[in-house]
Design a protein around this motif. Structure first.
Motif, mmCIF file in Angstrom:
data_model
loop_
_atom_site.group_PDB
_atom_site.id
_atom_site.type_symbol
_atom_site.label_atom_id
_atom_site.label_comp_id
_atom_site.label_asym_id
_atom_site.label_seq_id
_atom_site.Cartn_x
_atom_site.Cartn_y
_atom_site.Cartn_z
ATOM 1 N N THR A 89 49.648 33.350 80.243
ATOM 2 C CA THR A 89 49.598 34.221 79.082
ATOM 3 C C THR A 89 50.930 34.176 78.346
ATOM 4 O O THR A 89 51.995 34.195 78.974
ATOM 5 C CB THR A 89 49.298 35.675 79.483
ATOM 6 N N VAL A 90 50.867 34.109 77.055
ATOM 7 C CA VAL A 90 52.062 34.171 76.217
ATOM 8 C C VAL A 90 52.369 35.647 76.014
ATOM 9 O O VAL A 90 51.508 36.420 75.594
ATOM 10 C CB VAL A 90 51.824 33.467 74.862
ATOM 11 N N ARG A 91 53.591 36.049 76.344
ATOM 12 C CA ARG A 91 53.948 37.460 76.246
ATOM 13 C C ARG A 91 54.862 37.761 75.069
ATOM 14 O O ARG A 91 54.805 38.846 74.517
ATOM 15 C CB ARG A 91 54.603 37.935 77.536
ATOM 16 N N PHE A 92 55.712 36.810 74.711
ATOM 17 C CA PHE A 92 56.676 37.022 73.634
ATOM 18 C C PHE A 92 56.658 35.837 72.685
ATOM 19 O O PHE A 92 56.534 34.698 73.116
ATOM 20 C CB PHE A 92 58.103 37.168 74.180
ATOM 21 N N VAL A 93 56.794 36.132 71.415
ATOM 22 C CA VAL A 93 56.968 35.103 70.391
ATOM 23 C C VAL A 93 58.204 35.486 69.604
ATOM 24 O O VAL A 93 58.301 36.613 69.111
ATOM 25 C CB VAL A 93 55.731 35.013 69.467
ATOM 26 N N ARG A 94 59.156 34.559 69.492
ATOM 27 C CA ARG A 94 60.391 34.832 68.765
ATOM 28 C C ARG A 94 60.444 33.932 67.539
ATOM 29 O O ARG A 94 60.398 32.708 67.653
ATOM 30 C CB ARG A 94 61.604 34.578 69.652
ATOM 31 N N THR A 95 60.541 34.559 66.380
ATOM 32 C CA THR A 95 60.620 33.812 65.122
ATOM 33 C C THR A 95 61.660 34.464 64.225
ATOM 34 O O THR A 95 62.122 35.566 64.501
ATOM 35 C CB THR A 95 59.268 33.820 64.369
ATOM 36 N N ASP A 96 61.970 33.766 63.134
ATOM 37 C CA ASP A 96 62.804 34.415 62.137
ATOM 38 C C ASP A 96 61.915 35.356 61.333
ATOM 39 O O ASP A 96 60.720 35.444 61.544
ATOM 40 C CB ASP A 96 63.536 33.401 61.258
ATOM 41 N N ASN A 97 62.507 36.061 60.415
ATOM 42 C CA ASN A 97 61.786 37.091 59.672
ATOM 43 C C ASN A 97 61.162 36.529 58.393
ATOM 44 O O ASN A 97 60.983 37.244 57.424
ATOM 45 C CB ASN A 97 62.750 38.233 59.337
ATOM 46 N N GLY A 98 60.825 35.236 58.412
ATOM 47 C CA GLY A 98 60.248 34.602 57.235
ATOM 48 C C GLY A 98 58.812 35.053 57.000
ATOM 49 O O GLY A 98 58.108 35.470 57.923
ATOM 50 N N THR A 99 58.374 34.946 55.771
ATOM 51 C CA THR A 99 57.040 35.432 55.419
ATOM 52 C C THR A 99 55.932 34.617 56.078
ATOM 53 O O THR A 99 54.814 35.110 56.224
ATOM 54 C CB THR A 99 56.840 35.403 53.892
ATOM 55 N N GLU A 100 56.236 33.386 56.499
ATOM 56 C CA GLU A 100 55.198 32.580 57.140
ATOM 57 C C GLU A 100 54.861 33.091 58.534
ATOM 58 O O GLU A 100 53.777 32.842 59.055
ATOM 59 C CB GLU A 100 55.595 31.103 57.191
ATOM 60 N N PHE A 101 55.795 33.837 59.156
ATOM 61 C CA PHE A 101 55.565 34.362 60.494
ATOM 62 C C PHE A 101 55.292 35.861 60.511
ATOM 63 O O PHE A 101 54.793 36.384 61.491
ATOM 64 C CB PHE A 101 56.775 34.073 61.398
ATOM 65 N N VAL A 102 55.676 36.561 59.475
ATOM 66 C CA VAL A 102 55.466 38.005 59.412
ATOM 67 C C VAL A 102 54.398 38.264 58.360
ATOM 68 O O VAL A 102 54.688 38.391 57.176
ATOM 69 C CB VAL A 102 56.782 38.736 59.059
ATOM 70 N N ASN A 103 53.150 38.324 58.810
ATOM 71 C CA ASN A 103 52.039 38.599 57.905
ATOM 72 C C ASN A 103 50.933 39.309 58.678
ATOM 73 O O ASN A 103 50.992 39.437 59.898
ATOM 74 C CB ASN A 103 51.532 37.313 57.233
#
Length: 137
Positions: free
Chosen positions: A58-72
């Motif tokens: 199971t994937v528990r954490f996803v770390r991304t920058d705060n770009g609009t492609e990842f925050v939607n």
């Protein structure tokens, strides 16, 4: 994960972006090629489902920058429904997301080197990046 692009030259399939996903534990890397940033949520959701089924983890954490492609809304809804914690870092700070940023640089530099020494055409960059990723894994 991080999205790299747009690149100046389209690939042979018309792709301009590279989505790089790095496993924090094993440093195994996956690359996906996209035509536009709008494809990101669908590709990320499909990849996460595929990883959870094929690896039986199971994937528990996803770390991304705060770009609009990842925050939607699509990704946020999916993360909440599956129980994934989304860690967002400050946009354009490679110090906070150093693992994937370094992997981006390594893949792009390896691809440039391979293209130069093989004297291949520039629109083959996606195949060269995939080969570099496979070699590094």
């Amino acid at each position: 994960m991080d999205l790299c692009g747009p690149l100046r030259v389209q690939s042979i399939n018309g792709k301009k972006y590279i989505l790089v996903i790095v496993d924090d534990y094993s440093r195994f890397t996956w690359v996906k090629f996209l035509r536009s940033k709008d494809e990101t949520p669908v590709v990320v959701i499909n990849l996460l489902k595929q990883l959870q089924v094929s690896l039986n983890k199971t994937v528990r954490f996803v770390r991304t920058d705060n770009g609009t492609e990842f925050v939607n809304k699509a990704l946020t809804d999916y993360y909440e429904s599956v129980g994934i914690t989304h860690e967002k870092i400050v946009l354009r700070t490679p110090q906070q997301n150093g693992v994937v940023e370094r992997r981006n640089c390594t893949l792009v530099e390896a691809a440039r080197t391979m293209l130069i020494f093989s004297k291949a055409l520039l629109f083959l960059w996606a195949e060269v990046v995939a080969t570099a990723c496979y070699t590094q894994n």
